[in-house]
Enzyme design. Structure first.
Site, PDB file in Angstrom:
ATOM      1  N   SER A 120       0.826  -1.201   0.000  1.00 13.97           N
ATOM      2  CA  SER A 120       0.000   0.000   0.000  1.00 13.97           C
ATOM      3  C   SER A 120       0.869   1.262   0.000  1.00 13.97           C
ATOM      4  O   SER A 120       1.713   1.424  -0.867  1.00 13.97           O
ATOM      5  CB  SER A 120      -0.959  -0.039   1.197  1.00 13.97           C
ATOM      6  N   ASP A 134      -5.676  -3.587  -2.478  1.00 10.85           N
ATOM      7  CA  ASP A 134      -4.668  -3.291  -1.450  1.00 10.85           C
ATOM      8  C   ASP A 134      -4.045  -4.562  -0.856  1.00 10.85           C
ATOM      9  O   ASP A 134      -4.736  -5.468  -0.412  1.00 10.85           O
ATOM     10  CB  ASP A 134      -5.331  -2.478  -0.333  1.00 10.85           C
TER      11      ASP A 134
END
Length: 302
Positions: A73, A189
């Protein structure tokens, strides 16, 4: 001069040349082979990722080598920029100048007709603007971004291909960003499955892993809308999957930024300073780990 007297030496030279073994394309020097491969693993945490900038600055000031960067991320975003230029000063300026609108392309229509409030195109464009190197394999420091295969529920390690698309996929917070189609998969993610991807660094041959956990404190009594619900749900998942994985690191750095909201860009300076301070505390341990590895290597070579 007899022609045979010329041909015979020439044939001998050619024969000897054909018997000479080819050189290996990559040969480590004695100094390089006696140094450990140090990996920096940067965890996810959205706006708290500004702490990663402080961590990198402190490592660079102490001349701690970074031979591999792995990020999830926001860790992939900061990691990619550093892997491109290996310059904490430029990274810090980039972070200070970064505003939320530069990476979040929200749209009401996206929320109702798409699979996320933001497309993620702006984030990808931002990375491409800061990292002119097109492909991951051409970065100055070996780099990998971690994403989640939304269809299969598996971890995906992105270590080749487009830098911008890899970071976008690794940072695609479900509900906030739309999933990303990349390398034949639908990706979101990486924090859903591995928020502090120490194992990825190990798989890539790291001898010493320095991991940075910027996880948020789970308790939150200020949940007022659907975005808050999604972010809090992700916070809980990230905390649980990182709980045991981060312990596999040789060195764990934990900047005190747990109370900073995932989308709060007003705490940049504080997060960076927290990263610097947390890293400075761990510098003796990092240097001790490197020295211990080098001693062991020397003993093995005797």
């Amino acid at each position: 001069m007899n022609i045979h007297s010329l041909v015979l030496p020439l044939c001998t030279v050619l024969l000897l040349a054909s018997c000479t073994p080819a050189k290996s394309p990559v040969t480590l020097t004695a100094e390089e082979s006696s140094k450990p491969k140090v990996a920096l693993v940067l965890g996810g945490g959205s706006a708290r990722g500004f702490a990663h900038v402080g961590v990198i600055r402190a490592l660079e000031q102490e001349k701690i080598p970074v031979d591999l960067v792995v990020g999830t991320s926001v860790g992939s975003l900061i990691g990619a920029i550093y892997a491109h230029d290996r310059n904490s000063f430029e990274l810090e300026w980039t972070a200070y100048a970064l505003e939320k609108d530069e990476i979040f392309d929200y749209g009401l229509l996206n929320a109702f007709t798409g699979m996320g409030a933001a497309k993620g195109e702006r984030l990808e464009a931002f990375i491409k603007g800061k990292v002119p190197t097109e492909n991951i394999e051409d970065l100055k420091i070996p780099f990998a971004a971690v994403a989640t295969d939304l269809n299969r529920g598996t971890k995906v390690v992105l270590d080749t291909g487009s830098v911008g698309r890899a970071v976008r996929a690794s940072s695609a917070i479900p509900g906030v960003f739309q999933p990303v189609e990349h390398q034949g998969k639908l990706l979101v993610d990486g924090g859903l499955i591995d928020n502090v991807p120490v194992s990825v660094a190990r798989d890539k041959g790291a001898d010493i892993v320095v991991a940075v956990d910027i996880g948020k404190q789970v308790s939150n009594f200020n949940i007022v809308d659907i975005i808050d619900v999604m972010l809090q749900s992700i916070t809980i998942m990230n905390a649980e999957n990182a709980k045991f994985r981060k312990r596999e690191a040789d060195i764990l750095i934990e900047p005190k930024v747990g109370d900073v909201g995932m989308l709060d860009f007003t705490q940049k300076k504080r997060c960076m300073q927290a990263g610097i301070e947390a890293t400075q505390k761990m510098i003796p341990e990092i240097k001790a780990a490197i020295e211990a590895w080098e001693r062991k290597k020397q003993e093995q070579s005797r």
